[in-house]
Structure formats: C-alpha cells, structure tokens
Design an enzyme around this catalytic site. Sequence first.
Site, mmCIF file in Angstrom:
data_model
loop_
_atom_site.group_PDB
_atom_site.id
_atom_site.type_symbol
_atom_site.label_atom_id
_atom_site.label_comp_id
_atom_site.label_asym_id
_atom_site.label_seq_id
_atom_site.Cartn_x
_atom_site.Cartn_y
_atom_site.Cartn_z
ATOM 1 N N LYS A 1 66.868 58.591 -14.746
ATOM 2 C CA LYS A 1 66.015 59.758 -15.026
ATOM 3 C C LYS A 1 64.683 59.592 -14.307
ATOM 4 O O LYS A 1 64.284 58.464 -13.954
ATOM 5 C CB LYS A 1 65.767 59.931 -16.533
ATOM 6 N N ASP B 1 63.948 56.179 -25.218
ATOM 7 C CA ASP B 1 64.481 57.042 -24.145
ATOM 8 C C ASP B 1 65.978 57.288 -24.254
ATOM 9 O O ASP B 1 66.522 58.066 -23.475
ATOM 10 C CB ASP B 1 64.301 56.343 -22.772
#
Length: 275
Positions: free
Chosen positions: A12, A134
């Site tokens: 990401k 996350d």
Amino acid sequence: MRKRLTLVSPAKVNLFLCIKERRLDGYHNLASLFQAISLFDTLHFSVSDATRLSCSTLEIDSSNLILKAIELFSAKTSISVQVEVHLQKEIPIEAGLGGGSSNAATTLWALNQLYNYPIPPHQLPLLASELGSDVAFFLSCGTALCTGRGERLEELTLPARSVWIAKPSAGLSTKEVYRHLDMQSLPTRDVEGSIESWRGAHPILFNDLERAAFSLMPELSTIKRELSKRAQVVLSGSGSAFACFGENFYCSLPHVKLYQASFINRTHNCWYKSE
Ligand code: C5P
C-alpha cells in the site's frame, strides 16, 4: 489430496497521512488515505500436519505476522489449523508499504477460504485490527480513508493512477518514527478537500510523519528533494519508501531502488490478482 491455495499480497501507499492526536494507549489517531498497489508478495498455503513458515529472503521468527494471524484464526474459530506457508517476498521491508500487515491480512483471508468460511468475511477486518493498525486496510477493496489508529475503514473509489516507489536501501522502524513525532509542529489539514483532490488533476500529497522520519534519517530529505525534480513525492507511512507521481519518471540516485506500480482494487468476493 492436500488443500492448497496461492494468493498475492499487495503493498500500500499512503496518499496523505494526517496525525490528529496522541492517545492514552500510546497510539496516535490519524486520518490517512490508503491505496493498494500492484507490488506483490506471493503466499503459498498448503494444509498439512504441522504449521511451518518459510520465506525466500527473510529470517522467520515467532513475531512474524503470518504466524500471529494463524494463531489468532485458530483461537477465534477453535480450529486446530495446521498449514505450511511459503512467502515469496518482493515488497521491501521497513519501507512504510505495509508488507507485513498485508501478509497477515492475506493469511486470514486464505485460512477462511481453506477452512470453509468459519468467519463471515465482513468480520475479518475486526479480527485483523488485533494484529496491527494497518492490517484491516488490506481486507478492504483497495482504497480507504483509515481513521482511529488506522483500523477504521471508509471505503472509497479513486481514478486509476500509476505510481513509482523509490526505496532507499536503509529502512525505518514505525515505532521509532512515531516516537520522534513532535505533536506541536503539526499543521492543520483539510482531510475532505485532500480526498476530493485525488478525484481530479491536482492531487494533494502530505505526510505528517515525514519530519520525524527525516530527523531519524537525514539523507531522506536530500532524496526527496532530488525525486521532487521529476514528480510529486510523498513518504509512504513511516518510510523509508517514497511514492512518486510523475510521467517518464526516473531516478539515478545510488542506493535508491525503483519499482513501477499502479493503483489496484478488488471486488468484494475475490482476492487481489496480479493481472
Ligand atoms: O499497530 P502497529 O503494531 O503496526 O504499530 C507499530 C507501532 O507504531 C506502535 O507500537 C506505535 O508505537 C506506533 N503507532 C502509533 N499510532 C498509530 C499506529 C502505530 O503510535 N496509529
């Protein structure tokens, strides 16, 4: 016949990252636009008579998030999971690209599929957030505004874009970067306006962790200055990788590796695919 499954595990980038406040539990509330990108590890799962994890490049120890995901899944489902996992690592580590978190989320998804969905898929993000701030993001469809300590997701859609990842050879520890954060120096941010900007031609990029990361690794500000001559550049997460948005981008800096990628998304019932 052993049950087997191979899944990719995407990286990401944080298109922007706004730190709101330090919390009593030591974490920080934030608002960050997370985007999955086409830079992948690959995980090979095979149901077996014992749990084993191997990796093409990394030393594996008991703190590995894949092993923690297996433990958590077993505990929540009361299934005695025995699975061999091989990790082909491509996502650089200590980069702010979420590689370890992505591997953990991919493992939860894989185990749920291999063991016939004992957990309703919409409950997986809650489980994931027990493994790290996350991890839940990687169970979204690939674009989300993440708030709280990062585990609260609001799914969004954005136009497709290409991104270059520039990764200096040295890495940074997330914990250390947060420890060096000077809360007094943080500017006020327009989160809604920044999200909107990513729907148009002039995206707004910023990262409130940059200053702390640069204080720990001063060469990062020189690298950012050089990269910024050819692209819009922002540190991803706690670094040390930068996300760079520009046409015909190149980088001739020594000790900085470049990866070309693009934004990726998945549909609700299907995991990410590499093409
Ligand atoms: O949640 P995770 O284990 O990935 O976080 C690693 C470290 O980063 C935490 O121990 C904490 O020091 C810091 N962190 C933080 N605020 C966040 C996320 C992480 O302070 N929102």
